[in-house]
Design an enzyme around this catalytic site. Structure first.
Site, PDB file in Angstrom:
ATOM      1  N   SER A  90       0.791  -1.232   0.000  1.00 39.49           N
ATOM      2  CA  SER A  90       0.000   0.000   0.000  1.00 39.49           C
ATOM      3  C   SER A  90       0.824   1.285   0.000  1.00 39.49           C
ATOM      4  O   SER A  90       1.612   1.534  -0.913  1.00 39.49           O
ATOM      5  CB  SER A  90      -0.955  -0.048   1.199  1.00 39.49           C
ATOM      6  OG  SER A  90      -1.955   0.936   1.079  1.00 39.49           O
ATOM      7  N   ASP A 117     -10.159  -6.465  -3.180  1.00 33.34           N
ATOM      8  CA  ASP A 117      -9.584  -5.125  -3.338  1.00 33.34           C
ATOM      9  C   ASP A 117      -9.715  -4.711  -4.800  1.00 33.34           C
ATOM     10  O   ASP A 117      -8.776  -4.805  -5.585  1.00 33.34           O
ATOM     11  CB  ASP A 117      -8.122  -5.127  -2.903  1.00 33.34           C
ATOM     12  CG  ASP A 117      -7.502  -3.738  -2.929  1.00 33.34           C
ATOM     13  OD1 ASP A 117      -8.238  -2.757  -3.169  1.00 33.34           O
ATOM     14  OD2 ASP A 117      -6.283  -3.636  -2.716  1.00 33.34           O
ATOM     15  N   HIS A 127      -8.044  -5.187   1.030  1.00 31.14           N
ATOM     16  CA  HIS A 127      -6.827  -4.459   0.661  1.00 31.14           C
ATOM     17  C   HIS A 127      -5.610  -4.944   1.445  1.00 31.14           C
ATOM     18  O   HIS A 127      -4.567  -5.252   0.857  1.00 31.14           O
ATOM     19  CB  HIS A 127      -7.043  -2.954   0.885  1.00 31.14           C
ATOM     20  CG  HIS A 127      -5.851  -2.120   0.562  1.00 31.14           C
ATOM     21  ND1 HIS A 127      -5.263  -2.114  -0.695  1.00 31.14           N
ATOM     22  CD2 HIS A 127      -5.109  -1.265   1.322  1.00 31.14           C
ATOM     23  CE1 HIS A 127      -4.229  -1.284  -0.696  1.00 31.14           C
ATOM     24  NE2 HIS A 127      -4.116  -0.759   0.519  1.00 31.14           N
TER      25      HIS A 127
END
Length: 265
Positions: A165, A216, A243
């Site tokens: 991320s 996600d 995610h």
């Protein structure tokens, strides 16, 4: 005369009975022992094997000086008896915006890597965990320099860089500038994948494991599409995961991680 004969017959019968009893006694005794032996045998079969020795895995912490100072956690590689060994590879773990280096300790990733012969180094990115924020990280080059300083200070020469991320702001610029310094790259739905051209992707030869969660559909799907342009890539899609897919499916994630690292040997 008859009385004497009868007594001899009775005496003979008693003697015969005594002889038969003597001959049969071992069989009777053996028969009476068998149930006890069977129980012992059953007990041996059913008994659990002795537990494997527990490895005393310690996670050490430290802080590198500089602007900003960088807090990190480290797990050194050990063998099956807990004795320290030379690392097969060095794995540097970054983290997402809602997490820190402690995430990898609590998830068991640091210990897993160490017990499989890898040196694991997880840093708190500036402004997260125990690393203070800094105004000196406004450009990609600043963030590349920070990762370079971290690796050089801890003797990491050819790292496998794991980046979920938000940490894509650090790992992707580093990949495109210093790909030859990376033995492998593990992006987990990182940000910033749209900032590079197809030609830039195709110039990277670093073995890459692309990981994302099936649920996600935003950043995971977007980064997957862009990272697929890397020539040396494999993909792991974690079903039922969001995610932060490694949090939803840690077992599957860890297995994919070890499989990828084993192919880099």
């Amino acid at each position: 005369m008859n009385f004497l004969r009868n007594r001899l017959v009775i005496l003979g019968l008693v003697l015969l009975a005594t002889i038969l009893l003597y001959l049969l006694l071992p069989s009777i005794r053996q028969g009476s022992m068998e149930p006890s032996l069977d129980v012992q045998k059953m007990g041996l079969v059913a008994a659990s094997p002795p537990p494997a020795p527990t490895i005393n895995m310690s996670i050490r912490t430290g802080q590198l000086p500089g602007d900003p100072p960088l807090f990190f956690r480290e797990a050194l590689p050990v063998d099956a008896f807990g004795r320290q060994i030379l690392p097969r590879l060095q794995v540097v773990l970054l983290h997402g915006q809602a997490f820190s280096s402690k995430t990898w300790e609590e998830l068991g990733t640091l210990a897993l890597l160490a017990t499989n012969g890898f040196q694991a180094l997880a840093m708190d990115l500036p402004g997260f965990g125990n690393s203070p924020d800094s105004d000196a990280l406004k450009s990609d080059q600043n963030r590349v320099d920070l990762l370079q300083r971290f690796m050089e200070s801890l003797g990491v020469r050819t790292a496998v860089l794991l980046s979920p991320s938000m940490s894509g702001h650090y790992s992707l610029p580093f990949l495109f500038k210093h790909s030859t310094q990376l033995h492998g790259y593990i992006p987990i739905a990182p940000v910033g994948t749209r900032n590079y051209t197809p030609q830039q992707y195709q110039n990277i030869q670093t073995p890459t494991l692309i990981v994302y969660g099936a649920l996600d559909t935003n950043l995971g799907a977007q980064s997957h599409k862009n990272l697929m342009q890397l020539p040396q890539h494999t993909v792991v899609k974690l079903e039922g995961a969001r995610h932060a897919c490694y949090m939803d499916k840690p077992k599957e994630f860890h297995q994919a991680l070890l499989d990828f690292l084993s192919k880099l040997q």
